[in-house]
Design a protein around this motif. Structure first.
Motif, PDB file in Angstrom:
ATOM      1  N   GLY A 109      69.026  39.404  66.975  1.00  0.00           N
ATOM      2  CA  GLY A 109      67.588  39.647  67.003  1.00  0.00           C
ATOM      3  C   GLY A 109      67.170  40.919  66.297  1.00  0.00           C
ATOM      4  N   GLU A 110      68.123  41.617  65.621  1.00  0.00           N
ATOM      5  CA  GLU A 110      67.784  42.852  64.939  1.00  0.00           C
ATOM      6  C   GLU A 110      67.782  42.687  63.423  1.00  0.00           C
ATOM      7  OE1 GLU A 110      70.409  45.915  66.227  1.00  0.00           O
ATOM      8  OE2 GLU A 110      69.528  46.067  68.223  1.00  0.00           O
ATOM      9  N   GLY A 111      67.565  41.457  62.974  1.00  0.00           N
ATOM     10  CA  GLY A 111      67.610  41.207  61.549  1.00  0.00           C
ATOM     11  C   GLY A 111      66.411  41.773  60.804  1.00  0.00           C
ATOM     12  N   ALA A 112      65.287  41.951  61.481  1.00  0.00           N
ATOM     13  CA  ALA A 112      64.076  42.433  60.825  1.00  0.00           C
ATOM     14  C   ALA A 112      64.207  43.915  60.466  1.00  0.00           C
ATOM     15  CB  ALA A 112      62.871  42.222  61.737  1.00  0.00           C
ATOM     16  N   LYS A 113      63.454  44.302  59.424  1.00  0.00           N
ATOM     17  CA  LYS A 113      63.457  45.695  58.983  1.00  0.00           C
ATOM     18  C   LYS A 113      62.946  46.589  60.111  1.00  0.00           C
ATOM     19  CE  LYS A 113      60.727  48.645  55.901  1.00  0.00           C
ATOM     20  NZ  LYS A 113      59.854  49.161  56.980  1.00  0.00           N
ATOM     21  N   GLU A 114      63.622  47.712  60.299  1.00  0.00           N
ATOM     22  CA  GLU A 114      63.190  48.650  61.337  1.00  0.00           C
ATOM     23  C   GLU A 114      61.851  49.258  60.960  1.00  0.00           C
ATOM     24  OE1 GLU A 114      64.791  52.665  63.662  1.00  0.00           O
ATOM     25  OE2 GLU A 114      66.090  51.588  62.259  1.00  0.00           O
ATOM     26  N   LEU A 115      60.959  49.330  61.903  1.00  0.00           N
ATOM     27  CA  LEU A 115      59.629  49.864  61.648  1.00  0.00           C
ATOM     28  C   LEU A 115      59.659  51.377  61.608  1.00  0.00           C
ATOM     29  CD1 LEU A 115      57.457  47.633  64.034  1.00  0.00           C
ATOM     30  CD2 LEU A 115      57.802  47.342  61.572  1.00  0.00           C
ATOM     31  N   SER A 116      58.807  51.949  60.752  1.00  0.00           N
ATOM     32  CA  SER A 116      58.631  53.392  60.750  1.00  0.00           C
ATOM     33  C   SER A 116      57.839  53.791  61.984  1.00  0.00           C
ATOM     34  CB  SER A 116      57.884  53.836  59.487  1.00  0.00           C
ATOM     35  OG  SER A 116      56.533  53.389  59.538  1.00  0.00           O
ATOM     36  N   GLN A 117      57.769  55.085  62.234  1.00  0.00           N
ATOM     37  CA  GLN A 117      57.012  55.551  63.396  1.00  0.00           C
ATOM     38  C   GLN A 117      55.546  55.163  63.282  1.00  0.00           C
ATOM     39  OE1 GLN A 117      56.681  59.816  63.885  1.00  0.00           O
ATOM     40  NE2 GLN A 117      56.687  59.653  66.110  1.00  0.00           N
ATOM     41  N   ALA A 118      54.995  55.304  62.086  1.00  0.00           N
ATOM     42  CA  ALA A 118      53.590  54.958  61.884  1.00  0.00           C
ATOM     43  C   ALA A 118      53.358  53.478  62.128  1.00  0.00           C
ATOM     44  CB  ALA A 118      53.158  55.340  60.472  1.00  0.00           C
ATOM     45  N   LYS A 143      42.995  59.165  61.155  1.00  0.00           N
ATOM     46  CA  LYS A 143      43.477  59.105  59.782  1.00  0.00           C
ATOM     47  C   LYS A 143      43.493  57.647  59.358  1.00  0.00           C
ATOM     48  CE  LYS A 143      46.376  63.227  60.049  1.00  0.00           C
ATOM     49  NZ  LYS A 143      47.717  63.810  59.784  1.00  0.00           N
ATOM     50  N   GLU A 144      43.377  57.421  58.050  1.00  0.00           N
ATOM     51  CA  GLU A 144      43.279  56.055  57.571  1.00  0.00           C
ATOM     52  C   GLU A 144      44.578  55.289  57.781  1.00  0.00           C
ATOM     53  OE1 GLU A 144      42.114  53.490  53.579  1.00  0.00           O
ATOM     54  OE2 GLU A 144      42.503  55.646  53.435  1.00  0.00           O
ATOM     55  N   VAL A 145      44.449  54.099  58.312  1.00  0.00           N
ATOM     56  CA  VAL A 145      45.571  53.160  58.392  1.00  0.00           C
ATOM     57  C   VAL A 145      45.497  52.299  57.137  1.00  0.00           C
ATOM     58  CG1 VAL A 145      46.575  51.231  59.670  1.00  0.00           C
ATOM     59  CG2 VAL A 145      45.568  53.157  60.914  1.00  0.00           C
ATOM     60  N   SER A 146      46.465  52.438  56.268  1.00  0.00           N
ATOM     61  CA  SER A 146      46.392  51.807  54.948  1.00  0.00           C
ATOM     62  C   SER A 146      46.608  50.303  55.010  1.00  0.00           C
ATOM     63  CB  SER A 146      47.442  52.421  54.012  1.00  0.00           C
ATOM     64  OG  SER A 146      48.741  52.025  54.424  1.00  0.00           O
ATOM     65  N   VAL A 215      52.567  61.124  63.400  1.00  0.00           N
ATOM     66  CA  VAL A 215      52.388  59.839  62.751  1.00  0.00           C
ATOM     67  C   VAL A 215      52.550  59.967  61.240  1.00  0.00           C
ATOM     68  CG1 VAL A 215      50.952  57.765  62.729  1.00  0.00           C
ATOM     69  CG2 VAL A 215      50.640  59.452  64.530  1.00  0.00           C
ATOM     70  N   PRO A 216      53.753  60.278  60.739  1.00  0.00           N
ATOM     71  CA  PRO A 216      53.950  60.369  59.298  1.00  0.00           C
ATOM     72  C   PRO A 216      53.711  59.026  58.637  1.00  0.00           C
ATOM     73  CG  PRO A 216      56.059  60.287  60.432  1.00  0.00           C
ATOM     74  CD  PRO A 216      55.015  60.442  61.486  1.00  0.00           C
ATOM     75  N   GLY A 217      53.164  59.047  57.433  1.00  0.00           N
ATOM     76  CA  GLY A 217      52.928  57.804  56.723  1.00  0.00           C
ATOM     77  C   GLY A 217      51.468  57.411  56.655  1.00  0.00           C
ATOM     78  N   PHE A 218      50.628  58.061  57.454  1.00  0.00           N
ATOM     79  CA  PHE A 218      49.200  57.798  57.360  1.00  0.00           C
ATOM     80  C   PHE A 218      48.614  58.584  56.196  1.00  0.00           C
ATOM     81  CE2 PHE A 218      49.812  56.702  61.830  1.00  0.00           C
ATOM     82  CZ  PHE A 218      49.108  55.521  61.900  1.00  0.00           C
ATOM     83  N   SER A 219      47.511  58.096  55.677  1.00  0.00           N
ATOM     84  CA  SER A 219      46.790  58.837  54.658  1.00  0.00           C
ATOM     85  C   SER A 219      46.287  60.151  55.249  1.00  0.00           C
ATOM     86  CB  SER A 219      45.614  58.012  54.144  1.00  0.00           C
ATOM     87  OG  SER A 219      44.741  58.809  53.376  1.00  0.00           O
ATOM     88  N   SER A 220      46.264  61.202  54.439  1.00  0.00           N
ATOM     89  CA  SER A 220      45.816  62.510  54.933  1.00  0.00           C
ATOM     90  C   SER A 220      44.305  62.630  54.922  1.00  0.00           C
ATOM     91  CB  SER A 220      46.413  63.623  54.063  1.00  0.00           C
ATOM     92  OG  SER A 220      46.009  63.471  52.718  1.00  0.00           O
TER      93      SER A 220
END
Length: 231
Positions: A109-118, A143-146, A215-220
């Motif tokens: 069940g861990e075949g999917a790509k691991e999600l980032s923290q964001a 902050k913007e969710v892209s 939340v790294p990965g969000f638009s600044s």
């Protein structure tokens, strides 16, 4: 249509399955139903719903009791029958996760790509506050969710488009999917921990969520007090 063609077409039709099994004594009838239910679940690559299982058992068969008896027989096995995503599925017991990782490098069940923290945080918010728009998510985090981040979650079939929002412009909302339930071992969304319970346990802080630093990965680009709602 020739007689030979009609015969071939007739032979292509699946034989009717005797689901009632009235010719069997009650104990053997129940064992046959148990075998059929387990076979169907074992053969499926996704959770099997009650309506599907009802096709292979009698009208008076209590499917929940059949499931309970199958689970009892699997008590000593390394796999179990779990209720997930509105159906039932065979899954390896969690205590064997290390053994599976040692053998294959990943657990079942861990075949999917691991999600980032964001991505994980946005998915969590959608799960708790669905249906929710991208603009509302951006307002929540400050902050913007892209669209790219939303695209990752959609690409893994963890979220899907929900009903249009009644807000101006009728933006799309987002909701979680059956794949989300399956990935996280949930039968229904009611099994999500209470939001307040997560805060009480120290596992989640709304203040930290809103701070943005975690939340790294969000638009600044910060949103204003009245963010434009986007789809």
């Amino acid at each position: 249509m020739s007689e030979a063609s009609a015969r071939r077409k007739s032979n292509d039709q699946p034989a009717l399955l005797d689901t009632e099994l009235d010719h069997l004594p009650p104990e053997l009838r129940w064992r046959e139903w148990m075998g059929r239910v387990e076979a169907v679940i074992f053969a499926a690559n996704e959770p099997v719903t009650r309506s599907v299982l009802a096709r292979v058992v009698g009208r008076n068969c209590n499917i929940e009791l059949v499931i309970d008896d199958i689970r009892a027989e699997l008590a000593g096995r390394p796999y179990e029958l779990v209720a997930v995503a509105g159906g039932w599925q065979h899954r390896t017991k969690k205590i064997f996760g290390d053994a599976i990782r040692a053998a294959f490098g990943t657990a079942a069940g861990e075949g999917a790509k691991e999600l980032s923290q964001a991505e994980a945080l946005v998915l969590m918010c959608i799960a708790y506050f669905q249906p929710i728009t991208r603009g509302e998510l951006s307002s929540f985090f400050g902050k913007e969710v892209s669209r790219d981040l939303i695209g990752v979650l959609r690409g893994q079939d963890l979220i899907a488009s929900g009903p249009r929002s009644p807000q101006p412009g009728a933006p799309y909302t987002y909701v979680t999917t059956k794949t989300f339930l399956s990935q996280f071992g949930l039968d229904t969304l009611r099994q999500l921990p209470e939001f307040e319970a997560l805060e009480d346990a120290g596992l989640l802080s709304k203040e930290k969520l809103l701070a943005g630093d975690i939340v790294p990965g969000f638009s600044s680009n910060h949103r204003n007090a009245h963010p434009e709602i986007e789809d």
